[in-house]
Design a protein around this motif. Structure first.
Motif, PDB file in Angstrom:
ATOM      1  N   SER A  72     -62.341  18.627 -62.610  1.00  0.00           N
ATOM      2  CA  SER A  72     -61.525  18.793 -61.403  1.00  0.00           C
ATOM      3  C   SER A  72     -62.328  18.565 -60.131  1.00  0.00           C
ATOM      4  O   SER A  72     -61.795  18.061 -59.134  1.00  0.00           O
ATOM      5  CB  SER A  72     -60.920  20.207 -61.375  1.00  0.00           C
ATOM      6  OG  SER A  72     -60.095  20.420 -62.506  1.00  0.00           O
ATOM      7  N   LEU A  73     -63.616  18.925 -60.148  1.00  0.00           N
ATOM      8  CA  LEU A  73     -64.441  18.810 -58.945  1.00  0.00           C
ATOM      9  C   LEU A  73     -65.395  17.617 -59.012  1.00  0.00           C
ATOM     10  O   LEU A  73     -66.435  17.608 -58.359  1.00  0.00           O
ATOM     11  CB  LEU A  73     -65.205  20.110 -58.710  1.00  0.00           C
ATOM     12  CG  LEU A  73     -64.302  21.294 -58.326  1.00  0.00           C
ATOM     13  CD1 LEU A  73     -65.108  22.584 -58.214  1.00  0.00           C
ATOM     14  CD2 LEU A  73     -63.548  21.026 -57.037  1.00  0.00           C
ATOM     15  N   GLN A  74     -65.014  16.600 -59.796  1.00  0.00           N
ATOM     16  CA  GLN A  74     -65.711  15.319 -59.707  1.00  0.00           C
ATOM     17  C   GLN A  74     -65.504  14.796 -58.280  1.00  0.00           C
ATOM     18  O   GLN A  74     -64.672  15.324 -57.534  1.00  0.00           O
ATOM     19  CB  GLN A  74     -65.161  14.339 -60.732  1.00  0.00           C
ATOM     20  CG  GLN A  74     -63.676  14.024 -60.552  1.00  0.00           C
ATOM     21  CD  GLN A  74     -63.155  13.071 -61.606  1.00  0.00           C
ATOM     22  OE1 GLN A  74     -63.409  11.882 -61.539  1.00  0.00           O
ATOM     23  NE2 GLN A  74     -62.440  13.619 -62.594  1.00  0.00           N
ATOM     24  N   PRO A  75     -66.244  13.772 -57.847  1.00  0.00           N
ATOM     25  CA  PRO A  75     -66.209  13.380 -56.431  1.00  0.00           C
ATOM     26  C   PRO A  75     -64.818  13.225 -55.827  1.00  0.00           C
ATOM     27  O   PRO A  75     -64.550  13.734 -54.731  1.00  0.00           O
ATOM     28  CB  PRO A  75     -66.983  12.065 -56.433  1.00  0.00           C
ATOM     29  CG  PRO A  75     -67.999  12.259 -57.518  1.00  0.00           C
ATOM     30  CD  PRO A  75     -67.275  13.033 -58.597  1.00  0.00           C
ATOM     31  N   LYS A  76     -63.891  12.571 -56.522  1.00  0.00           N
ATOM     32  CA  LYS A  76     -62.573  12.385 -55.903  1.00  0.00           C
ATOM     33  C   LYS A  76     -61.800  13.699 -55.832  1.00  0.00           C
ATOM     34  O   LYS A  76     -61.038  13.931 -54.887  1.00  0.00           O
ATOM     35  CB  LYS A  76     -61.768  11.323 -56.645  1.00  0.00           C
ATOM     36  CG  LYS A  76     -61.421  11.639 -58.095  1.00  0.00           C
ATOM     37  CD  LYS A  76     -60.648  10.489 -58.732  1.00  0.00           C
ATOM     38  CE  LYS A  76     -60.325  10.772 -60.198  1.00  0.00           C
ATOM     39  NZ  LYS A  76     -59.596   9.632 -60.826  1.00  0.00           N
ATOM     40  N   GLY A  77     -61.986  14.561 -56.814  1.00  0.00           N
ATOM     41  CA  GLY A  77     -61.331  15.861 -56.764  1.00  0.00           C
ATOM     42  C   GLY A  77     -61.896  16.733 -55.673  1.00  0.00           C
ATOM     43  O   GLY A  77     -61.151  17.389 -54.927  1.00  0.00           O
ATOM     44  N   ALA A  78     -63.218  16.766 -55.563  1.00  0.00           N
ATOM     45  CA  ALA A  78     -63.856  17.567 -54.520  1.00  0.00           C
ATOM     46  C   ALA A  78     -63.470  17.065 -53.135  1.00  0.00           C
ATOM     47  O   ALA A  78     -63.245  17.864 -52.211  1.00  0.00           O
ATOM     48  CB  ALA A  78     -65.366  17.539 -54.701  1.00  0.00           C
ATOM     49  N   ALA A  79     -63.378  15.737 -52.990  1.00  0.00           N
ATOM     50  CA  ALA A  79     -62.989  15.179 -51.690  1.00  0.00           C
ATOM     51  C   ALA A  79     -61.597  15.646 -51.293  1.00  0.00           C
ATOM     52  O   ALA A  79     -61.337  15.946 -50.119  1.00  0.00           O
ATOM     53  CB  ALA A  79     -63.040  13.654 -51.745  1.00  0.00           C
ATOM     54  N   GLU A  80     -60.701  15.740 -52.260  1.00  0.00           N
ATOM     55  CA  GLU A  80     -59.346  16.216 -51.963  1.00  0.00           C
ATOM     56  C   GLU A  80     -59.343  17.705 -51.635  1.00  0.00           C
ATOM     57  O   GLU A  80     -58.679  18.144 -50.686  1.00  0.00           O
ATOM     58  CB  GLU A  80     -58.425  15.939 -53.145  1.00  0.00           C
ATOM     59  CG  GLU A  80     -56.987  16.361 -52.906  1.00  0.00           C
ATOM     60  CD  GLU A  80     -56.071  16.052 -54.086  1.00  0.00           C
ATOM     61  OE1 GLU A  80     -55.035  16.731 -54.218  1.00  0.00           O
ATOM     62  OE2 GLU A  80     -56.385  15.137 -54.873  1.00  0.00           O
ATOM     63  N   VAL A  81     -60.091  18.493 -52.417  1.00  0.00           N
ATOM     64  CA  VAL A  81     -60.132  19.941 -52.198  1.00  0.00           C
ATOM     65  C   VAL A  81     -60.636  20.274 -50.800  1.00  0.00           C
ATOM     66  O   VAL A  81     -60.114  21.170 -50.126  1.00  0.00           O
ATOM     67  CB  VAL A  81     -61.020  20.606 -53.264  1.00  0.00           C
ATOM     68  CG1 VAL A  81     -61.327  22.057 -52.884  1.00  0.00           C
ATOM     69  CG2 VAL A  81     -60.353  20.559 -54.629  1.00  0.00           C
ATOM     70  N   PHE A  82     -61.638  19.522 -50.333  1.00  0.00           N
ATOM     71  CA  PHE A  82     -62.257  19.830 -49.045  1.00  0.00           C
ATOM     72  C   PHE A  82     -61.810  18.875 -47.936  1.00  0.00           C
ATOM     73  O   PHE A  82     -62.438  18.837 -46.876  1.00  0.00           O
ATOM     74  CB  PHE A  82     -63.776  19.783 -49.183  1.00  0.00           C
ATOM     75  CG  PHE A  82     -64.327  20.869 -50.072  1.00  0.00           C
ATOM     76  CD1 PHE A  82     -64.442  22.170 -49.610  1.00  0.00           C
ATOM     77  CD2 PHE A  82     -64.700  20.592 -51.382  1.00  0.00           C
ATOM     78  CE1 PHE A  82     -64.937  23.170 -50.420  1.00  0.00           C
ATOM     79  CE2 PHE A  82     -65.194  21.589 -52.201  1.00  0.00           C
ATOM     80  CZ  PHE A  82     -65.313  22.886 -51.727  1.00  0.00           C
ATOM     81  N   GLU A 142     -54.104  16.572 -56.859  1.00  0.00           N
ATOM     82  CA  GLU A 142     -53.319  15.395 -57.216  1.00  0.00           C
ATOM     83  C   GLU A 142     -54.167  14.284 -57.817  1.00  0.00           C
ATOM     84  O   GLU A 142     -53.741  13.599 -58.753  1.00  0.00           O
ATOM     85  CB  GLU A 142     -52.582  14.880 -55.976  1.00  0.00           C
ATOM     86  CG  GLU A 142     -51.647  13.723 -56.252  1.00  0.00           C
ATOM     87  CD  GLU A 142     -50.829  13.334 -55.031  1.00  0.00           C
ATOM     88  OE1 GLU A 142     -50.051  12.375 -55.126  1.00  0.00           O
ATOM     89  OE2 GLU A 142     -50.978  13.991 -53.989  1.00  0.00           O
ATOM     90  N   SER A 143     -55.381  14.094 -57.313  1.00  0.00           N
ATOM     91  CA  SER A 143     -56.195  12.957 -57.744  1.00  0.00           C
ATOM     92  C   SER A 143     -56.753  13.099 -59.152  1.00  0.00           C
ATOM     93  O   SER A 143     -57.226  12.118 -59.731  1.00  0.00           O
ATOM     94  CB  SER A 143     -57.350  12.754 -56.760  1.00  0.00           C
ATOM     95  OG  SER A 143     -58.166  13.923 -56.690  1.00  0.00           O
ATOM     96  N   VAL A 144     -56.726  14.299 -59.729  1.00  0.00           N
ATOM     97  CA  VAL A 144     -57.294  14.484 -61.069  1.00  0.00           C
ATOM     98  C   VAL A 144     -56.304  15.074 -62.068  1.00  0.00           C
ATOM     99  O   VAL A 144     -56.609  15.141 -63.260  1.00  0.00           O
ATOM    100  CB  VAL A 144     -58.553  15.385 -61.018  1.00  0.00           C
ATOM    101  CG1 VAL A 144     -59.630  14.756 -60.148  1.00  0.00           C
ATOM    102  CG2 VAL A 144     -58.224  16.792 -60.525  1.00  0.00           C
ATOM    103  N   ARG A 145     -55.134  15.478 -61.625  1.00  0.00           N
ATOM    104  CA  ARG A 145     -54.225  16.192 -62.525  1.00  0.00           C
ATOM    105  C   ARG A 145     -53.574  15.297 -63.571  1.00  0.00           C
ATOM    106  O   ARG A 145     -52.941  15.785 -64.513  1.00  0.00           O
ATOM    107  CB  ARG A 145     -53.163  16.926 -61.722  1.00  0.00           C
ATOM    108  CG  ARG A 145     -52.175  16.042 -60.994  1.00  0.00           C
ATOM    109  CD  ARG A 145     -51.271  16.875 -60.101  1.00  0.00           C
ATOM    110  NE  ARG A 145     -50.301  16.074 -59.377  1.00  0.00           N
ATOM    111  CZ  ARG A 145     -49.610  16.498 -58.328  1.00  0.00           C
ATOM    112  NH1 ARG A 145     -49.804  17.751 -57.893  1.00  0.00           N
ATOM    113  NH2 ARG A 145     -48.739  15.735 -57.729  1.00  0.00           N
ATOM    114  N   THR A 146     -53.729  13.977 -63.439  1.00  0.00           N
ATOM    115  CA  THR A 146     -53.102  13.066 -64.403  1.00  0.00           C
ATOM    116  C   THR A 146     -53.645  13.251 -65.815  1.00  0.00           C
ATOM    117  O   THR A 146     -52.999  12.842 -66.779  1.00  0.00           O
ATOM    118  CB  THR A 146     -53.302  11.608 -63.970  1.00  0.00           C
ATOM    119  OG1 THR A 146     -54.698  11.376 -63.735  1.00  0.00           O
ATOM    120  CG2 THR A 146     -52.507  11.307 -62.708  1.00  0.00           C
TER     121      THR A 146
END
Length: 312
Positions: free
Chosen positions: A110-120, A195-199
């Motif tokens: 979930s906190l891979q780069p694209k996930g972390a970018a969305e979270v923050f 959204e970016s990782v939930r698929t």
């Protein structure tokens, strides 16, 4: 009914686990929001050093770790049970796996780069760095973090295994949710928020349907409470544990009344010092006191925690 004060923050996965258990048992609760990263002065004055989220306060008793909190809530309201027979032991074993192996795979994915970018995305640039540094200090090189590629393989396998368990029943071990369901749900809940990782969840439709059933349990609307109010409650109260086992189990050669420290085995390594007043087959209890909160008892589960004599 005693007042239940949950110290948590909205995006904490383990907090969602406890919030959902409170909803399942229809227990009213007070909500104290705490910071997701250090410093946490109002947390530390209550726990003595433990800084993981959430923890449950009942008067002058502080219960650390969601596994122990679940046992306390089960004692307060036994029905609906978190540990249905005949799968009581299995539900605890599966919950422990979900709170560790499944959780860390889910977080790494979930906190891979694209996930972390969305979270923050809506936070200042330094927020992500501060969060990462804070979590790094919590492990202090004591555990191996999964890389996103390795987490992908593990998470997909874990989701398929959960899906297999749901082939012919609505919940992981039967017709009603158990502690296994609440523990397996919260890491997936965190993924689903991004959204970016939930698929990744789309690969297992049965898991999504189960998540919808779990989410439908809800956790009602708590009463808002401040940390200062919670500290005042602790100071005005006398410790009185709701944990039911009391027989001393001496596996360390440390007698009751000793000055000791307790910390988590692998994550959240901050020590809580105090006087050991209980060491049973399921939990430890430390007595502590300070001018700000008075005398309090801080409780930890036995599994997953390290007990040492002070100074060792």
């Amino acid at each position: 009914m005693v007042d239940l004060i949950l110290h948590h923050y909205l995006t904490s996965p383990f907090s969602e686990k406890v919030r959902l258990i409170l909803g399942a048992k229809k227990l009213p609760w007070k909500s104290v929001f705490i910071p997701p990263i250090m410093p946490k002065p109002d947390v530390e004055v209550l726990t003595g050093g433990y800084r993981k989220t959430p923890f449950l306060q009942i008067g002058a008793d502080i219960y650390c770790d969601s596994a122990l909190i679940a046992d306390v809530l089960e004692h307060l309201r036994p029905e609906p049970t978190l540990y249905p027979e005949p799968e009581k032991g299995m539900s605890r074993i599966l919950a422990q796996w979900a709170d560790t192996s499944l959780f860390w795979a889910a977080m790494a994915w979930s906190l891979q780069p694209k996930g972390a970018a969305e979270v923050f995305a809506k936070a200042p640039p330094e927020a992500a760095k501060a969060f990462g540094e804070d979590r790094g200090r919590m492990s202090a090189g004591n555990m191996t973090r999964l890389r996103p590629a390795d987490a992908t393989s593990a998470y997909k396998s874990y989701l398929r295994r959960l899906s297999d368990m749901l082939d012919e029943k609505p919940f992981l071990l039967g017709e009603v949710p158990s502690i296994a369901d609440f523990s397996a749900y919260h890491p997936l809940w965190y993924t689903r928020r991004i959204e970016s990782v939930r698929t990744i969840l789309d690969l297992t439709p049965a898991v999504i349907d189960w998540m919808d059933r779990m989410a439908a349990i809800g956790h009602d609307v708590p009463e808002k409470f401040t940390s200062e109010e919670a500290i005042a409650v602790a100071k005005a109260s006398t410790p009185h544990t709701l944990l039911t086992d009391s027989t001393f189990q001496d596996d360390h050669g440390i007698p009751l009344g000793s000055a000791v420290t307790i910390r988590a085995e692998s994550f959240g390594l901050e020590e809580t010092p105090g006087t050991l007043i209980a060491a049973t087959r399921t939990h430890y209890t430390l007595e502590r006191s300070s001018e700000r909160v008075g005398a309090i008892h801080v409780h930890f589960p036995r599994i997953g925690y390290v007990l040492k004599k002070a100074g060792d």
